[in-house]
Design a protein around this motif. Sequence first.
Motif: not given
Length: 240
Positions: A162-188
């Motif tokens: 459960e711990r490993s899955r939770a860490i993987s999920q948290a890392a994925a969310v952080l990576s996705i949010r990073s990509g989201h804000h990066f895309n907003r910057g590129l769109r600007a």
Amino acid sequence: MGRMGLDWVTPYDTAALLWFLVLWVGYTLYTDHTPARHRTISSAISRRRTLWLREAGHRDLRMIDTAILGNLITGVGFFASTTILVIGGLMAMMGVTAQVRTALSSLPLAGAASEAALEAKIAFLLAIFIYAFFKFAWAFRLANYCSITVGCLPASAHADSERSRAISQAAAVLSIRSGHHFNRGLRAYFFALGALGWLVHPWLFALVSTGVVIVLYRREFNSQAVIELRRLEETESRSD
């Protein structure tokens, strides 16, 4: 009125600016906040990020993952530092509007514009790039947070815990949010290209901004890249 008053604003300027804002806000709402967002290349890549970081938990040697994370951080950092240079250039332009006005007046489509009008248009461009910088800077921080989180993954023997899955999920969310804000910057950046047209003529401003949305839509929804990613997902779903 003062030098930066609104006496320079023409109906064409107002119409072009409103059209620009409608395009940017409308495209962002459509792409990021409607059911259509599931068909974008950004959404497909977000699903890849989740799968990647889930698979990372099953690897003992994570050199592949650290290399990917390093490349992502480098790319975001490049745009953040480049944006600072652009902001500096625009601030320098604010101090030499007379020379800039003279240079622009030699362009074929350039309309007559006062120094106050030119200063306001440069300030508008400056605001766009400041917004882009904040997006890139936050994306950079989130990418670093993702790297740290990936470093917390336990050995592959505990990948199904459960711990490993939770860490993987948290890392994925952080990576996705990073990509989201990066895309907003590129769109600007893309929309800033449209705003550059305002320095020449309001109608060029509106025309280039419309072209930007067409290009963005095609690349986000109908490019060969997103078609291949959809095909890949269909193949994976059949194999499961």
